[in-house]
Design a protein around this motif. Structure first.
Motif, PDB file in Angstrom:
ATOM      1  N   VAL A 171       0.838  -1.207   0.000  1.00 57.06           N
ATOM      2  CA  VAL A 171       0.000   0.000   0.000  1.00 57.06           C
ATOM      3  C   VAL A 171       0.872   1.256   0.000  1.00 57.06           C
ATOM      4  CG1 VAL A 171      -1.710   1.330   1.292  1.00 57.06           C
ATOM      5  CG2 VAL A 171      -1.937  -1.152   1.129  1.00 57.06           C
ATOM      6  N   LEU A 172       1.930   1.259   0.820  1.00 55.89           N
ATOM      7  CA  LEU A 172       2.801   2.426   0.906  1.00 55.89           C
ATOM      8  C   LEU A 172       3.440   2.758  -0.441  1.00 55.89           C
ATOM      9  CD1 LEU A 172       4.682   1.919   4.303  1.00 55.89           C
ATOM     10  CD2 LEU A 172       3.110   3.763   3.726  1.00 55.89           C
ATOM     11  N   GLN A 173       3.755   1.727  -1.224  1.00 57.87           N
ATOM     12  CA  GLN A 173       4.417   1.951  -2.502  1.00 57.87           C
ATOM     13  C   GLN A 173       3.447   2.348  -3.613  1.00 57.87           C
ATOM     14  OE1 GLN A 173       6.444  -1.742  -3.134  1.00 57.87           O
ATOM     15  NE2 GLN A 173       7.994  -1.345  -1.584  1.00 57.87           N
ATOM     16  N   ALA A 174       2.180   2.051  -3.420  1.00 54.34           N
ATOM     17  CA  ALA A 174       1.202   2.303  -4.487  1.00 54.34           C
ATOM     18  C   ALA A 174       1.080   3.795  -4.767  1.00 54.34           C
ATOM     19  CB  ALA A 174      -0.162   1.742  -4.076  1.00 54.34           C
ATOM     20  N   GLY A 175       1.213   4.162  -6.021  1.00 53.28           N
ATOM     21  CA  GLY A 175       1.048   5.542  -6.435  1.00 53.28           C
ATOM     22  C   GLY A 175       2.294   6.399  -6.323  1.00 53.28           C
ATOM     23  N   THR A 176       3.350   5.883  -5.675  1.00 57.37           N
ATOM     24  CA  THR A 176       4.530   6.734  -5.495  1.00 57.37           C
ATOM     25  C   THR A 176       5.234   7.071  -6.815  1.00 57.37           C
ATOM     26  OG1 THR A 176       5.892   4.798  -4.937  1.00 57.37           O
ATOM     27  CG2 THR A 176       4.916   6.030  -3.110  1.00 57.37           C
ATOM     28  N   PRO A 177       5.313   6.173  -7.797  1.00 60.69           N
ATOM     29  CA  PRO A 177       5.914   6.604  -9.072  1.00 60.69           C
ATOM     30  C   PRO A 177       5.105   7.708  -9.745  1.00 60.69           C
ATOM     31  CG  PRO A 177       5.856   4.207  -8.924  1.00 60.69           C
ATOM     32  CD  PRO A 177       5.000   4.740  -7.815  1.00 60.69           C
ATOM     33  N   GLU A 178       3.785   7.626  -9.637  1.00 62.25           N
ATOM     34  CA  GLU A 178       2.937   8.666 -10.232  1.00 62.25           C
ATOM     35  C   GLU A 178       3.128  10.010  -9.533  1.00 62.25           C
ATOM     36  OE1 GLU A 178       1.547   4.881 -11.575  1.00 62.25           O
ATOM     37  OE2 GLU A 178       1.959   5.586  -9.562  1.00 62.25           O
ATOM     38  N   VAL A 204       8.216   1.298   9.158  1.00 57.81           N
ATOM     39  CA  VAL A 204       7.121   1.789   8.319  1.00 57.81           C
ATOM     40  C   VAL A 204       6.116   0.718   7.929  1.00 57.81           C
ATOM     41  CG1 VAL A 204       8.566   3.620   7.379  1.00 57.81           C
ATOM     42  CG2 VAL A 204       8.373   1.473   6.130  1.00 57.81           C
ATOM     43  N   GLY A 205       6.342  -0.532   8.322  1.00 55.64           N
ATOM     44  CA  GLY A 205       5.396  -1.585   7.964  1.00 55.64           C
ATOM     45  C   GLY A 205       4.127  -1.509   8.785  1.00 55.64           C
ATOM     46  N   HIS A 206       3.218  -2.428   8.482  1.00 60.39           N
ATOM     47  CA  HIS A 206       1.935  -2.479   9.191  1.00 60.39           C
ATOM     48  C   HIS A 206       2.155  -2.514  10.692  1.00 60.39           C
ATOM     49  CE1 HIS A 206      -0.890  -5.384  11.238  1.00 60.39           C
ATOM     50  NE2 HIS A 206      -1.586  -4.283  11.108  1.00 60.39           N
ATOM     51  N   GLY A 207       1.440  -1.672  11.397  1.00 59.34           N
ATOM     52  CA  GLY A 207       1.530  -1.631  12.847  1.00 59.34           C
ATOM     53  C   GLY A 207       2.653  -0.762  13.367  1.00 59.34           C
ATOM     54  N   ALA A 208       3.589  -0.346  12.510  1.00 58.37           N
ATOM     55  CA  ALA A 208       4.699   0.491  12.963  1.00 58.37           C
ATOM     56  C   ALA A 208       4.245   1.943  13.085  1.00 58.37           C
ATOM     57  CB  ALA A 208       5.876   0.384  11.992  1.00 58.37           C
ATOM     58  N   GLY A 209       4.972   2.707  13.896  1.00 59.66           N
ATOM     59  CA  GLY A 209       4.550   4.072  14.189  1.00 59.66           C
ATOM     60  C   GLY A 209       4.547   5.015  13.012  1.00 59.66           C
ATOM     61  N   LEU A 210       5.345   4.731  11.976  1.00 56.14           N
ATOM     62  CA  LEU A 210       5.451   5.660  10.863  1.00 56.14           C
ATOM     63  C   LEU A 210       4.519   5.327   9.701  1.00 56.14           C
ATOM     64  CD1 LEU A 210       9.337   6.170  10.752  1.00 56.14           C
ATOM     65  CD2 LEU A 210       7.605   7.543  11.906  1.00 56.14           C
ATOM     66  N   TYR A 211       3.769   4.244   9.793  1.00 54.25           N
ATOM     67  CA  TYR A 211       2.919   3.817   8.680  1.00 54.25           C
ATOM     68  C   TYR A 211       1.867   4.869   8.337  1.00 54.25           C
ATOM     69  CZ  TYR A 211      -0.485   1.008   6.067  1.00 54.25           C
ATOM     70  OH  TYR A 211      -1.364   0.540   5.111  1.00 54.25           O
ATOM     71  N   GLU A 212       1.114   5.305   9.346  1.00 51.06           N
ATOM     72  CA  GLU A 212       0.048   6.269   9.099  1.00 51.06           C
ATOM     73  C   GLU A 212       0.618   7.609   8.637  1.00 51.06           C
ATOM     74  OE1 GLU A 212      -2.816   6.687  12.167  1.00 51.06           O
ATOM     75  OE2 GLU A 212      -3.425   4.585  12.122  1.00 51.06           O
ATOM     76  N   TYR A 213       1.763   7.994   9.185  1.00 46.22           N
ATOM     77  CA  TYR A 213       2.380   9.251   8.763  1.00 46.22           C
ATOM     78  C   TYR A 213       2.769   9.185   7.292  1.00 46.22           C
ATOM     79  CZ  TYR A 213       5.984  12.801   8.121  1.00 46.22           C
ATOM     80  OH  TYR A 213       6.727  13.839   7.637  1.00 46.22           O
ATOM     81  N   ALA A 214       3.408   8.089   6.869  1.00 47.27           N
ATOM     82  CA  ALA A 214       3.825   7.957   5.476  1.00 47.27           C
ATOM     83  C   ALA A 214       2.623   7.997   4.537  1.00 47.27           C
ATOM     84  CB  ALA A 214       4.610   6.658   5.280  1.00 47.27           C
ATOM     85  N   LEU A 215       1.543   7.309   4.903  1.00 44.50           N
ATOM     86  CA  LEU A 215       0.327   7.338   4.091  1.00 44.50           C
ATOM     87  C   LEU A 215      -0.276   8.736   4.052  1.00 44.50           C
ATOM     88  CD1 LEU A 215      -1.773   4.103   4.774  1.00 44.50           C
ATOM     89  CD2 LEU A 215      -0.362   4.665   2.790  1.00 44.50           C
ATOM     90  N   ALA A 216      -0.241   9.421   5.187  1.00 47.60           N
ATOM     91  CA  ALA A 216      -0.828  10.764   5.244  1.00 47.60           C
ATOM     92  C   ALA A 216      -0.059  11.739   4.359  1.00 47.60           C
ATOM     93  CB  ALA A 216      -0.860  11.268   6.692  1.00 47.60           C
ATOM     94  N   ILE A 217       1.279  11.639   4.352  1.00 45.37           N
ATOM     95  CA  ILE A 217       2.084  12.516   3.501  1.00 45.37           C
ATOM     96  C   ILE A 217       1.763  12.255   2.036  1.00 45.37           C
ATOM     97  CG2 ILE A 217       4.426  12.984   2.668  1.00 45.37           C
ATOM     98  CD1 ILE A 217       3.859  14.358   5.264  1.00 45.37           C
ATOM     99  N   ASN A 218       1.754  10.993   1.632  1.00 43.12           N
ATOM    100  CA  ASN A 218       1.400  10.671   0.249  1.00 43.12           C
ATOM    101  C   ASN A 218      -0.017  11.127  -0.077  1.00 43.12           C
ATOM    102  OD1 ASN A 218       3.879   9.605  -0.305  1.00 43.12           O
ATOM    103  ND2 ASN A 218       3.169   7.529  -0.686  1.00 43.12           N
ATOM    104  N   GLY A 219      -0.905  11.025   0.906  1.00 43.33           N
ATOM    105  CA  GLY A 219      -2.283  11.462   0.687  1.00 43.33           C
ATOM    106  C   GLY A 219      -2.377  12.960   0.454  1.00 43.33           C
ATOM    107  N   ILE A 220      -1.585  13.740   1.192  1.00 47.17           N
ATOM    108  CA  ILE A 220      -1.561  15.192   0.978  1.00 47.17           C
ATOM    109  C   ILE A 220      -1.049  15.501  -0.419  1.00 47.17           C
ATOM    110  CG2 ILE A 220      -0.459  17.351   1.679  1.00 47.17           C
ATOM    111  CD1 ILE A 220      -0.461  16.247   4.560  1.00 47.17           C
ATOM    112  N   LEU A 221      -0.030  14.772  -0.863  1.00 47.32           N
ATOM    113  CA  LEU A 221       0.510  14.997  -2.206  1.00 47.32           C
ATOM    114  C   LEU A 221      -0.514  14.638  -3.278  1.00 47.32           C
ATOM    115  CD1 LEU A 221       4.135  13.636  -1.632  1.00 47.32           C
ATOM    116  CD2 LEU A 221       3.406  16.027  -1.762  1.00 47.32           C
ATOM    117  N   LEU A 222      -1.276  13.569  -3.054  1.00 46.66           N
ATOM    118  CA  LEU A 222      -2.350  13.231  -3.998  1.00 46.66           C
ATOM    119  C   LEU A 222      -3.406  14.327  -4.026  1.00 46.66           C
ATOM    120  CD1 LEU A 222      -2.901   9.406  -3.342  1.00 46.66           C
ATOM    121  CD2 LEU A 222      -1.764  10.460  -5.308  1.00 46.66           C
ATOM    122  N   ASP A 223      -3.767  14.843  -2.864  1.00 49.02           N
ATOM    123  CA  ASP A 223      -4.732  15.950  -2.809  1.00 49.02           C
ATOM    124  C   ASP A 223      -4.205  17.157  -3.585  1.00 49.02           C
ATOM    125  OD1 ASP A 223      -6.557  14.582  -1.245  1.00 49.02           O
ATOM    126  OD2 ASP A 223      -5.849  15.437   0.653  1.00 49.02           O
TER     127      ASP A 223
END
Length: 299
Positions: free
Chosen positions: A107-114, A176-195
């Motif tokens: 999930v973390l890697q999805a969309g990052t090349p775009e 950064v994997g599932h359950g790790a403290g940085l997972y949600e942060y990494a997704l949130a940053i990518n989400g802001i960039l998608l927005d």
């Protein structure tokens, strides 16, 4: 189903601002293009805003946490083809019995090349988006610092330098994997960039080049940063013995230092921040950022 909970007065000051913005943006996009951590890797086919995104329901059937579901919805809206690729990849991974860590990394890697190939679009995003990144990063660094997690201290970060590739992958999984403290942060940053990409398609903002109006603000920023005791200590260790440099790095709390640096960056006027954001991304896209950084800072 599971919950999957970075010369001259005018030239010098402008250059320092570029260096700061370029460093922040460069870190984000270096991370975005990091090779696959789950094997040979696979970059999704680039999507189009006009392509209809059809959900197979596999994401909703596999993940229950809000962070993952929110991110994948943004991915469907912004890069539908990448979202479809993600769903196929998750289905295959579930069928072969992939564990939660691997599923989260997919999930973390999805969309990052775009995202990484949309720098021109991102450079036209409203300043609200870099402000959101600044606020989120400051909040995350403060939370990590309060938690006592190992990520903050230099001795933990130095550990990465001596790891083999396989050991490095495992260390990244832990952080950064599932359950790790940085997972949600990494997704949130990518989400802001998608927005930001989605909004810039509809309402592009043409940030002007950095100029004289930004000079005073950037001079103040440069002075504040270059008089920070921790940063000065780090900079003055350059050229010393390896043991002296390691000792200073090991004792540095990078979460605390990062929070202070970001708080100074946040004092810039929005107009200047917007121009810095646009200029930094244009430099990265053109490949000139290393030259610009060297020209203004000597590094």
């Amino acid at each position: 189903m599971f919950d999957a909970r970075d010369r001259q007065n005018t030239a010098g000051s402008l250059g320092f601002g570029l260096a700061v913005a370029g460093l922040v943006a460069g870190l984000f996009f270096t991370i975005l293009q990091f090779p696959s951590l789950t094997g040979a890797g696979k970059f999704p086919v680039k999507g189009s805003a006009e392509t209809e995104a059809v959900s197979s329901g596999v994401i909703e059937a596999t993940f229950s946490d809000e962070a993952t579901l929110d991110y994948t919805e943004k991915l469907r809206r912004t890069f539908p083809a990448a979202a479809s690729d993600l769903e196929r990849e998750i289905r295959r991974a579930v069928d072969r019995g992939a564990n939660e860590v691997e599923l989260g990394l997919i999930v973390l890697q999805a969309g990052t090349p775009e995202i990484a190939s949309s720098l021109d679009r991102l450079s036209k995003a409203d300043v609200d988006y870099p402000n959101r990144i600044i606020d989120l990063t400051s909040s995350q660094l403060n939370a990590l610092n309060r938690s006592g997690a190992p990520y903050c201290m230099g001795d933990d970060l130095m550990m990465f330098a001596g790891l083999s590739q396989q050991e490095l992958y495992r260390a990244v999984f832990d952080r950064v994997g599932h359950g790790a403290g940085l997972y949600e942060y990494a997704l949130a940053i990518n989400g802001i960039l998608l927005d930001a990409i989605h909004d810039a398609r509809l309402h592009p903002v043409l940030h002007s080049r950095l100029g004289a109006p930004d000079q005073g603000a950037l001079q103040q920023l440069g002075f504040a940063l270059m008089t920070n005791p921790q940063l000065v200590q780090l900079l003055t260790t350059e050229g010393k013995s390896r043991s002296e440099m390691d000792a200073v790095l090991a004792e540095t709390n990078f979460c605390e230092l990062g929070t202070k640096l970001i708080s100074q960056l946040d004092t810039l006027p929005d107009t200047t921040k917007g121009r810095l954001w646009g200029e930094a991304l244009r430099q990265i896209e053109s490949g000139r950022w290393r030259y610009t950084l060297y020209r203004y800072t000597g590094y």
